[in-house]
Design a protein around this motif. Sequence first.
Motif, PDB file in Angstrom:
ATOM      1  N   ALA A 108       0.861  -1.189   0.000  1.00 27.09           N
ATOM      2  CA  ALA A 108       0.000   0.000   0.000  1.00 27.09           C
ATOM      3  C   ALA A 108       0.895   1.236   0.000  1.00 27.09           C
ATOM      4  O   ALA A 108       2.055   1.165   0.416  1.00 27.09           O
ATOM      5  CB  ALA A 108      -0.852  -0.012   1.258  1.00 27.09           C
ATOM      6  N   LYS A 160       1.280   6.209   6.687  1.00 29.51           N
ATOM      7  CA  LYS A 160       1.113   5.155   5.672  1.00 29.51           C
ATOM      8  C   LYS A 160      -0.371   4.854   5.504  1.00 29.51           C
ATOM      9  O   LYS A 160      -1.129   4.880   6.496  1.00 29.51           O
ATOM     10  CB  LYS A 160       1.765   3.861   6.147  1.00 29.51           C
ATOM     11  CG  LYS A 160       3.254   3.891   6.277  1.00 29.51           C
ATOM     12  CD  LYS A 160       3.701   2.533   6.819  1.00 29.51           C
ATOM     13  CE  LYS A 160       5.209   2.466   6.843  1.00 29.51           C
ATOM     14  NZ  LYS A 160       5.689   1.136   7.182  1.00 29.51           N
ATOM     15  N   THR A 205      -1.730   2.033   5.201  1.00 28.95           N
ATOM     16  CA  THR A 205      -2.104   0.919   6.097  1.00 28.95           C
ATOM     17  C   THR A 205      -2.430   1.443   7.499  1.00 28.95           C
ATOM     18  O   THR A 205      -3.362   0.975   8.143  1.00 28.95           O
ATOM     19  CB  THR A 205      -0.976  -0.133   6.157  1.00 28.95           C
ATOM     20  OG1 THR A 205      -0.639  -0.494   4.828  1.00 28.95           O
ATOM     21  CG2 THR A 205      -1.391  -1.361   6.933  1.00 28.95           C
ATOM     22  N   GLU A 235      -3.358  -2.330  -0.174  1.00 28.48           N
ATOM     23  CA  GLU A 235      -2.657  -3.118  -1.187  1.00 28.48           C
ATOM     24  C   GLU A 235      -3.588  -3.372  -2.384  1.00 28.48           C
ATOM     25  O   GLU A 235      -3.165  -3.330  -3.544  1.00 28.48           O
ATOM     26  CB  GLU A 235      -2.209  -4.470  -0.597  1.00 28.48           C
ATOM     27  CG  GLU A 235      -0.850  -4.494   0.076  1.00 28.48           C
ATOM     28  CD  GLU A 235      -0.719  -3.682   1.351  1.00 28.48           C
ATOM     29  OE1 GLU A 235      -1.756  -3.260   1.893  1.00 28.48           O
ATOM     30  OE2 GLU A 235       0.419  -3.456   1.791  1.00 28.48           O
ATOM     31  N   PHE A 281       0.312  -8.684   1.054  1.00 26.97           N
ATOM     32  CA  PHE A 281      -0.155  -8.538   2.433  1.00 26.97           C
ATOM     33  C   PHE A 281      -1.343  -9.398   2.853  1.00 26.97           C
ATOM     34  O   PHE A 281      -1.657  -9.468   4.020  1.00 26.97           O
ATOM     35  CB  PHE A 281      -0.475  -7.050   2.673  1.00 26.97           C
ATOM     36  CG  PHE A 281      -0.634  -6.613   4.101  1.00 26.97           C
ATOM     37  CD1 PHE A 281       0.121  -7.165   5.133  1.00 26.97           C
ATOM     38  CD2 PHE A 281      -1.542  -5.615   4.432  1.00 26.97           C
ATOM     39  CE1 PHE A 281      -0.019  -6.728   6.442  1.00 26.97           C
ATOM     40  CE2 PHE A 281      -1.694  -5.163   5.741  1.00 26.97           C
ATOM     41  CZ  PHE A 281      -0.937  -5.727   6.739  1.00 26.97           C
ATOM     42  N   GLY A 307       4.305  -5.621   7.250  1.00 27.49           N
ATOM     43  CA  GLY A 307       5.428  -5.865   6.339  1.00 27.49           C
ATOM     44  C   GLY A 307       5.228  -7.110   5.488  1.00 27.49           C
ATOM     45  O   GLY A 307       6.118  -7.554   4.762  1.00 27.49           O
ATOM     46  N   GLY A 308       4.009  -7.668   5.561  1.00 23.92           N
ATOM     47  CA  GLY A 308       3.759  -8.973   4.947  1.00 23.92           C
ATOM     48  C   GLY A 308       3.769  -9.017   3.429  1.00 23.92           C
ATOM     49  O   GLY A 308       3.746 -10.114   2.850  1.00 23.92           O
ATOM     50  N   SER A 309       3.814  -7.879   2.759  1.00 19.21           N
ATOM     51  CA  SER A 309       3.876  -7.942   1.290  1.00 19.21           C
ATOM     52  C   SER A 309       5.165  -8.615   0.827  1.00 19.21           C
ATOM     53  O   SER A 309       5.212  -9.190  -0.275  1.00 19.21           O
ATOM     54  CB  SER A 309       3.793  -6.540   0.684  1.00 19.21           C
ATOM     55  OG  SER A 309       2.588  -5.942   1.057  1.00 19.21           O
ATOM     56  N   ASP A 310       6.191  -8.552   1.647  1.00 14.29           N
ATOM     57  CA  ASP A 310       7.429  -9.291   1.335  1.00 14.29           C
ATOM     58  C   ASP A 310       7.133 -10.778   1.192  1.00 14.29           C
ATOM     59  O   ASP A 310       7.702 -11.458   0.330  1.00 14.29           O
ATOM     60  CB  ASP A 310       8.438  -9.150   2.496  1.00 14.29           C
ATOM     61  CG  ASP A 310       9.180  -7.834   2.483  1.00 14.29           C
ATOM     62  OD1 ASP A 310       9.210  -7.171   1.434  1.00 14.29           O
ATOM     63  OD2 ASP A 310       9.742  -7.473   3.543  1.00 14.29           O
TER      64      ASP A 310
HETATM   65  N1  ASP Z   1       1.217  -2.300   4.001  1.00 15.30           N
HETATM   66  C1  ASP Z   1       1.558  -3.267   4.978  1.00 15.30           C
HETATM   67  C2  ASP Z   1       2.342  -2.616   6.105  1.00 15.30           C
HETATM   68  O1  ASP Z   1       2.490  -1.407   6.128  1.00 15.30           O
HETATM   69  C3  ASP Z   1       2.262  -4.424   4.379  1.00 15.30           C
HETATM   70  C4  ASP Z   1       3.531  -4.122   3.622  1.00 15.30           C
HETATM   71  O2  ASP Z   1       3.759  -3.009   3.179  1.00 15.30           O
HETATM   72  O3  ASP Z   1       4.333  -5.033   3.456  1.00 15.30           O
HETATM   73  O4  ASP Z   1       2.782  -3.306   6.991  1.00 15.30           O
END
Ligand code: ASP
Length: 440
Positions: free
Chosen positions: A39, A49, A51, A115, A168, A183-186
């Motif tokens: 996102a 952010k 999110t 996302e 995510f 951080g789950g988009s990783d």
């Molecule tokens: N947008 C989510 C976060 O800020 C997931 C990501 O960016 O990986 O944690």
Amino acid sequence: MIVKALKFGGTSMANAQSIAQVRDVVLSDETARYVVVSAPGKRQPSDTKVTDLLIQLHGEQTEKGKREVMDVIEARFDDIVKGLDLDLDLSYDFKEIYSKVIGGASYDYVVSRGEYLSAKVLAKLIGYEFVDASEIIRFKGGVLDSEGTQQLAFSVLAKAKKAVVPGFYGLDEKGEIKAFSRGGSDVSGAIVARAVHASVYENWTDVDGFMVCDPRIVKSPEVIEMVTYRELRELSYMGASVLHPEAVFPVNVAGIPINIRNTFRPEAKGTMIVKYEDILRGKFARKSNVITGIAGKKNFVGIFLEKQMMNNEIGICKSLLDVLYENNISLEHMPTGIDTVTLVVDPTDDKVLAEAIAGIKERCKPTTLEVHKGLALIAVVGHGMNKMKGTAYRVCKALTDADINIRMIDQGSSEMNIIVAVEDEDYEKAISALYHEFVK
Ligand code: ASP
């Protein structure tokens, strides 16, 4: 045929300008066929952010409060669409999201929408198919269903020649949206990379790669050109903030290298994360550095015990470990002498620590028990030290020359890391001394 999976983080997706850079990166590489996005993140340090706005949206109690936050979120996407001059109408999506929010949608659904919208924007911009993460990622019992996801993602993505997938989240067994941890988009990027048998998983962010050590301590440290999965595990465990910890697994099992890249400096090669075995087999070549990285954490506690004839007492270590286990304390290191042992444990609150110490005294009856708080652990990591003479000597010399007392030193027989404990107050000085000894 070479296929790449790319993931772009929140800073890359933050505004129209940065998304235009993302477009340039993707379209300049015809192998860049599968793209996962975060996102929109912060446009400047004081920004919020998307999110976090969504989390706020979910938490708002009143309809008025919800409407206000939703307006901010909509404005961020409207700005992006306008700035990119895109013929894309998100108003239907906004309406749907808002009505679900008002209807009491789950936290996971709400936070995942950043996302979702971000992927719609990029798909339109670069002319790739939009494939929703809910079509390819499955959770079971609250955790990722790796194998179910692999099969599903493989079959869906094989049909899409070029696709953008929101990061995510996925679906649980009830068909509800389920998000990864922050951080789950990783992780989503890694899943897509594995599913499409990518030759590389490019993780695009806003830095040139992993630094050899913390840039808050050493100014502009060198970027690590190549790091193995095992080294990375050691470095990130010791506090180097890198990828989402679960992101490594899907690509590591499939033997896919990860390349950390900078969206804002695409000419920089970034950091490659590869299997050590692939370096040994000659698939990847790297500079013969003794060490790859240095990382550390402060605030550990050392519990030092001495007991006469401890050496002959069978089971004393087991009793010590039992006490830690019963108090849910994580053990980091346990160097032993003949009649002494030191337990280096993770920071824990004073009450739990006091209970554990009482337990140790009662069960192990040591003659001496001392507690040292404020220990910093530093890991000097690198396969390069394997069979190399003098690495421990250099670590000790660098610290001695910097007038730092080493409180503990530990090197496993895998010979890929040396851990030292120093006083918390010497931590920064120690990292910098080690950097200058081994790097420059
Ligand atoms: N947008 C989510 C976060 O800020 C997931 C990501 O960016 O990986 O944690």
